[in-house]
Design a protein around this motif. Structure first.
Motif, short mmCIF file in Angstrom:
data_model
loop_
_atom_site.label_atom_id
_atom_site.label_comp_id
_atom_site.label_asym_id
_atom_site.label_seq_id
_atom_site.Cartn_x
_atom_site.Cartn_y
_atom_site.Cartn_z
N GLY A 59 0.82 -1.21 0.00
CA GLY A 59 0.00 0.00 0.00
C GLY A 59 0.85 1.26 0.00
N ALA A 63 1.09 4.14 -2.94
CA ALA A 63 0.88 5.56 -2.64
C ALA A 63 2.07 6.40 -3.07
CB ALA A 63 0.60 5.74 -1.15
N SER A 77 -6.77 17.11 -0.32
CA SER A 77 -7.43 16.17 -1.24
C SER A 77 -6.46 15.07 -1.68
CB SER A 77 -8.01 16.90 -2.45
OG SER A 77 -6.97 17.54 -3.18
N LYS A 80 -5.97 12.55 1.14
CA LYS A 80 -7.13 11.64 1.24
C LYS A 80 -7.03 10.55 0.18
CE LYS A 80 -10.58 14.68 3.33
NZ LYS A 80 -11.85 15.41 3.13
N LYS A 81 -6.68 10.96 -1.03
CA LYS A 81 -6.55 9.99 -2.12
C LYS A 81 -5.44 8.99 -1.84
CE LYS A 81 -6.01 9.58 -7.12
NZ LYS A 81 -5.83 10.26 -8.41
N SER A 83 -4.28 8.11 1.05
CA SER A 83 -4.71 7.25 2.15
C SER A 83 -5.57 6.10 1.64
CB SER A 83 -5.47 8.06 3.19
OG SER A 83 -5.87 7.26 4.26
N LYS A 84 -6.47 6.41 0.69
CA LYS A 84 -7.32 5.37 0.10
C LYS A 84 -6.49 4.37 -0.69
CE LYS A 84 -11.68 7.88 -0.22
NZ LYS A 84 -12.70 8.43 -1.14
N ILE A 85 -5.48 4.87 -1.39
CA ILE A 85 -4.61 3.98 -2.17
C ILE A 85 -3.84 3.04 -1.25
CG2 ILE A 85 -2.52 3.96 -3.61
CD1 ILE A 85 -3.72 6.46 -5.02
N GLU A 86 -3.39 3.55 -0.11
CA GLU A 86 -2.67 2.71 0.85
C GLU A 86 -3.54 1.57 1.36
OE1 GLU A 86 -0.38 4.32 4.04
OE2 GLU A 86 0.31 6.02 2.85
N GLU A 87 -4.84 1.77 1.38
CA GLU A 87 -5.76 0.75 1.88
C GLU A 87 -6.12 -0.31 0.83
OE1 GLU A 87 -6.95 0.27 5.03
OE2 GLU A 87 -5.43 1.78 5.51
N LYS A 88 -5.81 -0.06 -0.43
CA LYS A 88 -6.22 -0.99 -1.49
C LYS A 88 -5.79 -2.44 -1.25
CE LYS A 88 -6.96 2.07 -5.41
NZ LYS A 88 -6.57 2.39 -6.80
N ARG A 91 -8.27 -4.94 0.54
CA ARG A 91 -9.57 -5.32 -0.02
C ARG A 91 -9.77 -6.82 0.02
NH1 ARG A 91 -9.22 -1.82 -5.52
NH2 ARG A 91 -7.18 -2.80 -5.45
#
Length: 197
Positions: A59, A63, A77, A80-81, A83-88, A91
Motif C-alpha cells: 500500500g 501511494a 485532497s 485523502k486519495k 490514504s485510500k490507495i494505501e488501503e487498497k 480489499r
C-alpha cells in the motif's frame, strides 16, 4: 469441478470476506500456476504471498508511486486519495503477486516468458475458483514501475505481471456473458484461404 465449468463460471469478484485463506488452499493455487506451459521448460515465474501486515508495504509503495504524479501531494485532497490507495491491498485477505524472471536461455523469447507467466496466472484463477474462492487480477501502471521491482527484489528484466486478490466470496458468482466464439474465429482449410483474410 469440471474444467469447462470452471472456465465458463469463473468471474472477477472483489467482494470477499476478511476470513483468512488457509495455507493449504494457497499452496494448491500456486502449484496450479507452476503447471502452466513454458518454452524450453524455463518456468520463469515467481510468486509472493502477501497476508497480514505485509500488505502495508504494498500500500505504501502504491501511494508513493501515485504521489510522484501529483501536482501537490501534500494537499488535503491528495492526502485523502493517497490514504485510500494505501488501503487498497486490504480489499482481500490474500494477495499473490506474480512476477516473471526471464530465463538466461538464449532460445527463450521474452514474449514467451511473459506468456508462460500469464498462463500460470490463468491456472491460478481457475484453481482458486474451483476451490470455492473469489478473486481478481490487477495490474496497471504501478505494477511496471522501478519502485515495484525494488519492493519485490526483481532483476532488471523482471516484471510484476499480476496482483491476484483472493478471499472467501460474500455473494454467489454472477452469470457471465461472452460473444460467440465464431465471431472471433476464422477457419482456414486451404492455402488460398489466407488471401481472403
Amino acid at each position: 469441478m469440471d474444467i469447462f465449468e470452471a472456465i465458463k463460471t469463473r468471474r472477477s469478484i472483489g467482494l470477499v470476506s476478511e476470513e483468512p485463506v488457509s495455507k493449504e488452499l494457497i499452496e494448491k493455487i500456486i502449484e496450479a500456476g507452476t503447471w502452466a506451459p513454458s518454452h524450453y521448460r524455463t518456468e520463469p515465474w515467481k510468486f509472493f504471498v502477501l497476508t497480514g501486515d505485509s500488505r502495508i508495504r504494498l500500500g505504501k509503495t502504491l501511494a508513493t508511486i501515485e504521489a510522484r504524479q501529483m501536482e501537490d501531494p501534500t494537499s488535503e485532497s491528495s492526502q485523502k486519495k493517497l490514504s485510500k490507495i494505501e488501503e487498497k491491498p486490504f480489499r482481500a485477505p490474500l494477495i499473490i503477486t506474480v512476477a516473471v524472471e526471464p530465463s538466461d536461455n538464449p532460445r527463450a523469447l521474452i514474449q514467451e516468458e511473459h506468456g508462460a507467466v500469464y498462463a500460470a496466472i490463468q491456472n491460478m484463477l481457475l484453481a482458486a475458483h474451483a476451490l470455492g474462492l473469489a478473486g481478481y487480477w490487477r495490474t496497471g501502471k504501478p505494477a511496471y514501475t522501478p519502485e515495484m521491482k525494488k519492493l519485490f527484489n526483481l532483476s532488471e528484466n523482471g516484471e510484476i505481471l499480476g496482483f491476484l486478490y483472493f478471499g472467501h466470496p460474500k455473494r454467489p458468482v454472477p452469470p457471465g456473458k461472452r460473444k460467440q466464439f465464431d465471431e472471433a474465429t476464422t477457419w482456414l482449410t486451404s492455402e488460398s484461404d489466407f488471401d481472403n483474410l
